[in-house]
Design an enzyme around this catalytic site. Structure first.
Site, PDB file in Angstrom:
ATOM      1  N   HIS A  59      24.267  -3.395  15.065  1.00  0.00           N
ATOM      2  CA  HIS A  59      23.833  -3.390  16.464  1.00  0.00           C
ATOM      3  C   HIS A  59      23.160  -2.072  16.822  1.00  0.00           C
ATOM      4  CE1 HIS A  59      24.546  -2.652  20.815  1.00  0.00           C
ATOM      5  NE2 HIS A  59      24.095  -3.895  20.898  1.00  0.00           N
ATOM      6  N   GLY A  84      10.398 -16.324  12.529  1.00  0.00           N
ATOM      7  CA  GLY A  84      11.547 -15.488  12.862  1.00  0.00           C
ATOM      8  C   GLY A  84      12.210 -15.109  11.551  1.00  0.00           C
ATOM      9  N   THR A  85      11.711 -14.048  10.956  1.00  0.00           N
ATOM     10  CA  THR A  85      12.122 -13.769   9.574  1.00  0.00           C
ATOM     11  C   THR A  85      13.501 -13.148   9.473  1.00  0.00           C
ATOM     12  OG1 THR A  85      10.759 -11.797   9.740  1.00  0.00           O
ATOM     13  CG2 THR A  85       9.843 -13.683   8.554  1.00  0.00           C
ATOM     14  N   ASN A  86      14.083 -12.691  10.585  1.00  0.00           N
ATOM     15  CA  ASN A  86      15.477 -12.247  10.486  1.00  0.00           C
ATOM     16  C   ASN A  86      16.360 -13.444  10.137  1.00  0.00           C
ATOM     17  OD1 ASN A  86      14.475  -9.823  11.375  1.00  0.00           O
ATOM     18  ND2 ASN A  86      15.176 -10.086  13.477  1.00  0.00           N
ATOM     19  N   ASP A  87      16.259 -14.492  10.950  1.00  0.00           N
ATOM     20  CA  ASP A  87      17.073 -15.674  10.677  1.00  0.00           C
ATOM     21  C   ASP A  87      16.613 -16.383   9.414  1.00  0.00           C
ATOM     22  OD1 ASP A  87      18.853 -15.359  12.672  1.00  0.00           O
ATOM     23  OD2 ASP A  87      17.884 -16.696  14.093  1.00  0.00           O
ATOM     24  N   TYR A 111      -1.173 -12.644  13.620  1.00  0.00           N
ATOM     25  CA  TYR A 111      -0.660 -11.396  14.192  1.00  0.00           C
ATOM     26  C   TYR A 111       0.711 -11.094  13.605  1.00  0.00           C
ATOM     27  CZ  TYR A 111       2.376 -14.343  17.005  1.00  0.00           C
ATOM     28  OH  TYR A 111       3.323 -15.245  17.383  1.00  0.00           O
ATOM     29  N   LYS A 125      -8.189  15.903 -18.424  1.00  0.00           N
ATOM     30  CA  LYS A 125      -8.346  17.326 -18.140  1.00  0.00           C
ATOM     31  C   LYS A 125      -9.750  17.787 -18.517  1.00  0.00           C
ATOM     32  CE  LYS A 125      -4.287  19.075 -18.747  1.00  0.00           C
ATOM     33  NZ  LYS A 125      -3.217  19.313 -19.753  1.00  0.00           N
ATOM     34  N   SER A 182       5.761 -19.070  15.113  1.00  0.00           N
ATOM     35  CA  SER A 182       6.085 -17.665  14.931  1.00  0.00           C
ATOM     36  C   SER A 182       7.244 -17.593  13.949  1.00  0.00           C
ATOM     37  CB  SER A 182       6.469 -17.033  16.263  1.00  0.00           C
ATOM     38  OG  SER A 182       6.784 -15.672  16.062  1.00  0.00           O
ATOM     39  N   ARG A 227      -7.711  19.904  -7.357  1.00  0.00           N
ATOM     40  CA  ARG A 227      -7.182  18.534  -7.224  1.00  0.00           C
ATOM     41  C   ARG A 227      -7.059  18.216  -5.740  1.00  0.00           C
ATOM     42  NH1 ARG A 227      -1.684  20.508 -10.097  1.00  0.00           N
ATOM     43  NH2 ARG A 227      -1.398  22.322  -8.750  1.00  0.00           N
ATOM     44  N   CYS A 286       7.534 -12.555  14.112  1.00  0.00           N
ATOM     45  CA  CYS A 286       8.168 -11.718  15.128  1.00  0.00           C
ATOM     46  C   CYS A 286       9.538 -11.229  14.693  1.00  0.00           C
ATOM     47  CB  CYS A 286       8.265 -12.460  16.462  1.00  0.00           C
ATOM     48  SG  CYS A 286       9.315 -13.915  16.399  1.00  0.00           S
ATOM     49  N   ARG A 340      -5.045  23.062 -25.283  1.00  0.00           N
ATOM     50  CA  ARG A 340      -4.107  22.097 -24.669  1.00  0.00           C
ATOM     51  C   ARG A 340      -4.614  20.671 -24.843  1.00  0.00           C
ATOM     52  NH1 ARG A 340      -3.758  24.038 -18.522  1.00  0.00           N
ATOM     53  NH2 ARG A 340      -4.118  26.091 -19.419  1.00  0.00           N
ATOM     54  N   GLY A 366       5.300  14.030 -22.991  1.00  0.00           N
ATOM     55  CA  GLY A 366       5.650  13.857 -24.400  1.00  0.00           C
ATOM     56  C   GLY A 366       4.565  14.369 -25.317  1.00  0.00           C
ATOM     57  N   ARG A 401      10.236 -16.711  24.574  1.00  0.00           N
ATOM     58  CA  ARG A 401      11.153 -17.577  23.830  1.00  0.00           C
ATOM     59  C   ARG A 401      12.271 -18.048  24.749  1.00  0.00           C
ATOM     60  NH1 ARG A 401      14.541 -15.276  18.842  1.00  0.00           N
ATOM     61  NH2 ARG A 401      15.679 -14.255  20.525  1.00  0.00           N
ATOM     62  N   GLU A 423      12.403 -20.494  11.593  1.00  0.00           N
ATOM     63  CA  GLU A 423      13.530 -19.616  11.287  1.00  0.00           C
ATOM     64  C   GLU A 423      14.467 -20.233  10.266  1.00  0.00           C
ATOM     65  OE1 GLU A 423      15.035 -17.755  15.255  1.00  0.00           O
ATOM     66  OE2 GLU A 423      14.362 -19.793  15.654  1.00  0.00           O
ATOM     67  N   MET A 432       1.733  17.200 -26.634  1.00  0.00           N
ATOM     68  CA  MET A 432       1.863  18.635 -26.877  1.00  0.00           C
ATOM     69  C   MET A 432       1.504  19.446 -25.646  1.00  0.00           C
ATOM     70  SD  MET A 432       0.230  21.037 -29.746  1.00  0.00           S
ATOM     71  CE  MET A 432      -0.749  21.873 -28.510  1.00  0.00           C
TER      72      MET A 432
END
Lengths: 884, 884
Positions: free
Chosen positions: B458, B775-778, B861, B28, B773, B342, B841, B98, B107, B620, B754, B109
């Site tokens: 889905h 396939g991070t879902n699987d 990518y 401050k 590539s 600020r 992907c 202050r 916490g 694919r 995958e 003063m």
């Protein structure tokens, strides 16, 4: 002996060589020389070295003259030894010429026998042997062989000529040809040779020999041999040796003969000669099957001296090669020649007995003994087999899902299997496939046969677990459950007809095949104990019941690596309580049912602890999804519609069925394998694990007067450190309550490594856990993205067939994927706690190849089904010896 | 200024300090000094250093005298600056005291205002200000604040006394208290102080000040502060500074006032003052909401000089801090004071506009501009929102499955959604959950609401893919599909009633909420282009149709990272052909159907290539299990029993349904996710991939006059090198056929990663493949053993709730598990081919945190759904800047 200018020798007689000279003499030459060196009466012979071959190939045809002096000198040596003369005299010397590379290699030149014959020498031999037909037959064969092997004419034209002659005379067998006909044939053969090669068949034995030697040398460089070497990574610069050996004849007279014998029994290992022989015969007469060979014992009677010599030589060879020998011999006019010896093939029980005996006899040490018996052989010992002497034909074949053979009456209904089995009638349970509802039938049956399902189908897994013969996926089988009939290879069979199955080979036979029984003998037991002393891996068991545990200990298990608690809920009265618990949404009601289950589980644990005394028992908390405990949904729907038909749709029963059905639908999952199971259940419904932990601690503390039990508790399907720690805190809290009364109560808490995610955080988990157990069934499913229940039939079998995979990865660990995960987990765990306790409890724990890998990872134990324990003990010992 | 013996200074005036002196002056103090240093009229003040605090705490109470000289000197400075006198005179100086630690810390003063008042000075101030009520109120507040903060009495007894007084007088607001009452209250407060502290309230201002300073110092060491420091890893040896500032009053007269303003518009970024003020008022009057503040524009009228100064100071502060400022100011008797400045909070569009404008103005560079706008803010820009000014109440809430807001009529039937949407009526499709059969309804609806399903159900996946607002798993919703009614928070609604949903927050509102519209402005477009220049990751799109591809390019996609071919089979007439193909067991018949599909797929590919011109399009090959293309089994059974009722059980139609049903049963799998799909299908049924490869090559070659297309072909679910190579050989063979006609045809063949198994052999795969590539879902499903369809509702939501997981791993990459697999694959691949092409992907490709990780892995990518592209472009740029 002759040496060339660089002092490289081109020739060694059998008296000079040794087994260690394989690279110089080739395999065959070195072995014959070795026998000769220890006083075995091998027919005299010598070897032209691999160096001679290479120099010849480099230097061109002229070089043969440099070597020829050595050949002449070798022939002189043969003449001295045999008392015969090459190319002349009353008792002419004939030789065999054959190649022998340092590495066994197809595509090399074949054998030429009887080399040294011509018109003149034929007559001398007829005079000497008094057996015109024999000598003429030798000559005919020699012409054909020489023509084919040296001149590359092939054999077709010779065979046609021979066939034509036999047809003219209306005879079937070569030996029926009389001398006159043979002489005509010999003329025919010589003219075939002339037409094919545009040259006369060489009359001069030395010329014959030179041509044969050159042909052997050249065969090292032929296309087939080169391709073979390239494919098998064999060095082109090895060269081949040539072996020239004096011919001996078992068919030259009535005091001649030929035979084959083993130095000990190949079927049971008994220490006595075992084999057969024919008098006045050649080796090929035995193969032709025209005369029945005599048992070797009778040789003692006909030729006591020969028999005594044979016994002595067999002993000498065994003591030299330190293993049971398979020996070929020929007797020529009362003189015994050993033509070949090699390590004898033997049955599994013979292998064990011989190996153990040889240790007692001081021939081999225990490590060698262990290395002589493979885990696969041990497996054979543990199951009944179709009697090797039995005569049967396969009606169909399926997957060899669980080894061993069984014979019994066909039943289709599991309940009927139980009834008949209780009456003492062995039955084969035949089903399209089995489900958990059929388990009592599997237990009761002598064997199981299914038309569907793979090596890892329900039937297969249960059967292997309980050591029952089982064939699955038998596609040649059509089952009509309603009619209780089956069709197999065109035959229709009914309930009660006899069927034999061999789960080791997958073969199904209609009718009874006699079986050979399995037994664990004292020698086998001793063998297994030596294995334990050698192995660094301990063998534990997967056992869920006191019966399993007792069986496991009897088979030598040092602990229980996986005690599944879910099976304990499957008995009828427990299952009902479990179902009540599952369908209740009220935690208090759930706890009430769980407390009933708690006292049941406690009793189970007490019994198992009682069997295992203070050996470790790793109890896995509940793993499968809850819907597996609910009845089949179709069944429930049927039940409900029946109740509705009876107008009882408002009854308590209907209400309960309806609730169960609703819960079953609510618990449904698209991929249950990746679903709401294991510690996920334990975290969302803490009361279940709490009950199980209390049951374990109750069991351990109630037995404290007899045993000091340290419970091992294992948490399944952990993927996060946080899952483990939240449960650890809960379990620690419960243990603290018990410690008030039993301050010295100790326990160990571990986790399964079943998901790649657990492997990636194995260091964090190892900081909190006391042990890991690799659940490689699930780890294979997740690492490879394979559903064990589906993959086999849908595509995995095809993958193995077309060679994409060397084997089903659910049977033998996929080292490049699953193995990498395991290695990651062990390495990470031991980076934070040296020698952190790791074991395996997937089905791979009983597979020798997988056990070898577990050994190389430095695991502490493998845990497998009780019936696999002896196999695993042997595999573990082999792994320690660096063999597989 | 005073220095102590070690030349460490204990005091700095605001004229002396700088922002860089944070560790000495606290946050401050340093900020106020910084403002002062650039000529901003901050009320005069000074700071006691953190060193003073530490020395005091070390040396004990006596040390305060060493510092006191500096305090006195500081007070003298304030008197000089303000023209007021502390503790005396006509125009008395009051101060605030202050704390201000170097690190913001609760916490510590609190503030004491108006310090320096006593009975005498109160009167002097009343005389000076002519505002008795104001001065007495200051005094009352000062006593309470001092008592609470310095003497730790708490405020309860003061508040009770105040409440009692207001009740007696029947008044509601503090400001209604008249001076007489305030005087009585002040006496009451002093006696409360006396009772609580056993001492008189200090009259001497210097004594007040000393007590306050000591209280601040001591508060550094209080329990709460220590605990906070420990938990947050803050060094105990920092100490706190004390700021002592001259009070200024906006409520002292009619030419005084107070206000708050932004240097630019926080809602749209316009470059003009934006804010509000009150005349003759204090900051807390604004908060109390009793008077309505005036728009800052009107200040120009009332106080033209002040307004002009304020504009100038705002500009100065912006130029100094290089960002839009949020400024508190007070005017005391016509003189402007800046109390605080600020960085201003702002809306997403304001953030973009300000950042872009500031680059044009030369205030900041492009990197700073990018770092000013987070990906989450960009996401807000892309979707309609509930108007922030709208008044509404939530009827229920569900999972925020796809962002954006929508208003429309309730429909339950997808077909009806289409009909109404075609009429131009916006509809909200409400379903228990959705299936592929409902997709046309999802496309047609303005928004989707389901009572079941998770973030990855889905409905959620489809909605995100097409950029539709969607809420799933809304448990407060009961749907009666038959009656076409729903119940929500006690209300029953019917088809056609209006519902508003906010997919960003998950809130459902009954009735219409006004929406604020999204638009991509020129500035936003410029911002995104700068992001592309900065990012090393390219952003590609997951796009299966020409429409998706066009949208993706419009949003800035540099390629298509995933073109799924299975969706192309889903249109009604194609699906029938596909089904015919699947149910046929005859390869020729299959090929016939496939050839029909081939020309359809070719046209699809041509259209997509046409849109993307020569940008890469990764196609694919077929991935899902075949049973997904077959009709629902219950439906088939119903159909069959209807045909039977009509006596048509022998018809061709019945036969076809029966066959389809059989095939559907044969294709059934326990865990389809781990089942017969991807390249496993391609290997067992080679004709399918063959057809697809031909369709791709046909499309590419037919367009050769316009574009030179290099097809990118991607193989899914590879676990073995051998799977890839067997398909590579087949595809190479097909390409060779095309090369005869088109010799310059090139193509790239890649694989998805995958499965963990693919990561473990990534080096082998990289030798054979052109790109990977992820396939991070699987890969998440298999690495973690989680079924995406089930896990969310069953336990994953709970895991996130109880903190076992920081977030759903299907939304943001699980770095410790899935991330480890990805890193293994990239490292292995690049160990054999440097800079081997890798992308992602999975749905994670659109998640900023996951994008940051992909950047750190060095991927080339990220590919995400078209609607996420702008977010991903910003996230990629942030990742390059090392921010997230």
């Amino acid at each position: 002996m002759m040496k060339n200018k660089n002092t490289v020798r081109f020739m060694y007689t059998f008296d000079e060589g040794r087994a260690s000279m394989r690279s110089v003499l080739g395999g065959k030459g070195a072995n014959l020389a070795e026998m000769s060196s220890i006083g075995i009466p091998v027919p005299p012979g010598f070897t032209l070295t691999t160096q001679a071959c290479l120099e010849y190939l480099n230097s061109g045809d002229s070089f043969i003259e440099d070597i020829w002096k050595d050949v002449i000198s070798g022939i002189g040596y043969l003449e001295d030894k045999s008392g015969k003369t090459f190319g002349a005299g009353k008792n002419p010397l004939l030789v065999s010429v054959r190649s022998g590379a340092p590495v066994s290699m197809p595509g090399m030149m074949d054998t030429i026998l009887n080399l040294g014959l011509n018109s003149e020498i034929v007559q001398a031999m007829i005079d000497y042997s008094g057996n015109e037909r024999f000598v003429l037959d030798c000559y005919r064969r020699f012409i054909q062989m020489f023509s084919d092997v040296v001149m590359r004419t092939g054999t077709n034209r010779f065979e046609f000529a021979l066939e034509r002659k036999k047809n003219e005379l209306g005879i079937s067998y070569d030996f029926e040809l009389d001398p006159g006909t043979l002489r005509v044939l010999i003329d025919d053969f010589r003219s075939i040779y002339r037409q094919q090669t545009k040259s006369e068949f060489p009359e001069d034995p030395e010329e014959q020999l030179k041509m044969a030697v050159k042909a052997v040398f050249n065969s090292w460089d032929n296309q087939r041999a080169r391709t073979y070497r390239k494919m098998n990574g064999i060095d082109d610069s090895l060269g081949t040796a040539v072996n020239i050996v004096a011919m001996v004849y078992g068919n030259i007279s009535e005091d001649s003969g030929t035979g084959v014998c083993f130095s000990r029994s190949p079927s049971n290992g008994e220490k006595k000669l075992y084999g057969e022989y024919l008098l006045n015969a050649q080796g090929e007469d035995v193969v032709a099957g025209i005369r029945t060979p005599r048992d070797i014992d009778s040789l003692q009677e006909y030729f006591p001296d020969v028999y005594r010599d044979l016994v002595n030589y067999a002993r000498t060879l065994e003591e030299h090669y330190l293993d049971m020998q398979d020996i070929e011999f020929t007797v020529e006019k009362g003189k015994l020649y050993i033509l070949q010896t090699r390590t004898g093939k033997r049955s599994a029980s013979s292998a064990v007995n011989i190996a153990v005996d040889m240790v007692s006899e001081g021939l081999i040490d225990k490590e060698t003994c262990i290395s002589r018996v493979g885990p696969d052989q041990v497996e054979m010992l543990l199951h009944d087999q179709f009697d090797p002497k039995a005569d049967y034909s396969a009606a169909a074949s399926g997957l060899p899902a669980s080894p061993g053979a069984a014979v019994g009456k066909i039943v289709f209904d599991p309940d009927e299997a139980v009834t008949l089995a209780e009456e003492g009638t062995p039955v084969i349970l035949v089903r399209p496939e089995t489900t958990p509802d059929d388990v009592h039938g599997l237990y009761a049956a002598a064997g199981v046969l299914t038309s569907r399902g793979g090596m890892t189908s329900h039937a297969a897994v249960v059967a292997r677990g309980i050591g029952k013969p089982c064939i699955t996926g038998c596609e040649g089988l059509e089952i009509d459950l309603e009619q209780e009939k089956l069709r197999i290879s065109g035959q229709e069979l009914s309930k009660g007809d006899i069927l034999s199955i061999d789960g080791t080979s997958g073969i199904v036979v209609v009718g009874e095949v006699s079986l050979s029984q399995a037994e664990i003998t004292d020698k086998f037991e001793r063998f297994l104990q030596w294995c334990d002393e050698t192995a660094s891996l301990e063998v534990w068991a997967n056992a869920d019941t006191p019966e399993d545990a007792a069986r496991a200990r009897a088979f030598g298990a040092k602990g229980i690596g996986l005690c599944r608690t879910e099976h304990m809920f499957m008995a009828q009265e427990r299952l009902q309580v479990m179902q009540q618990m599952i369908i209740s949404d009220n935690t208090d009601v759930r706890r009430e049912h769980l407390s009933k289950l708690q006292s049941m589980q406690k009793e189970d644990f007490k019994e198992i602890y009682g069997v295992m005394e203070e050996e470790p028992v790793i109890i896995r908390l509940l793993d499968p999804p809850l819907h597996e405990f609910l009845p089949d949904r179709q069944e429930l729907k049927r039940h409900l519609s029946e109740l509705e038909k009876l107008g009882a749709q408002e009854s308590d029963e209907a209400e309960s069925v309806r609730k169960t059905l609703e819960k079953s639908i609510a618990l449904e999952e698209a991929n249950p394998m990746l679903g709401f199971r294991g510690c996920r259940l334990g975290i969302v419904h803490p009361e279940i694990y709490e009950m199980q932990v209390r049951a374990i601690l109750d069991a351990a503390t109630e037995l404290r007067r007899d045993y000091r039990i340290t419970p091992y508790i294992m948490i399944p399907i952990v993927m996060l450190l946080e899952e483990f720690t939240i449960l650890k805190t809960k379990i620690e809290g419960i243990v603290l309550q018990y410690k008030k009364e039993y301050p010295d109560l100790e326990y160990r808490l571990g986790t399964m490594i079943e998901l790649p995610r657990a492997a990636t955080v194995a260091d964090e988990l190892a900081r909190e856990a006391d042990f890991f157990s690799f659940g490689t069934n699930d780890l294979t499913q997740t690492t490879m993205g394979l559903s064990r229940d589906d993959a086999e039939a849908k595509f995995l079998r095809k993958y193995v067939e077309i060679g994409l995979l060397p084997f089903n990865p659910f049977n033998s660990l996929d080292l490049k994927g699953v193995g990498v995960m395991m290695e990651m987990a062990v390495t990470k765990a031991r980076s934070v706690k040296q020698d952190f306790s790791c074991g395996i409890c997937g089905e791979h724990g009983g597979d020798p190849r997988s056990i070898s890998f577990c050994h190389s990872l430095g695991l502490h134990y493998v845990s497998c089904s009780p019936y696999r324990i002896p196999v695993a003990r042997v595999a573990a010992a082999h792994a320690s010896l660096g063999k597989q």
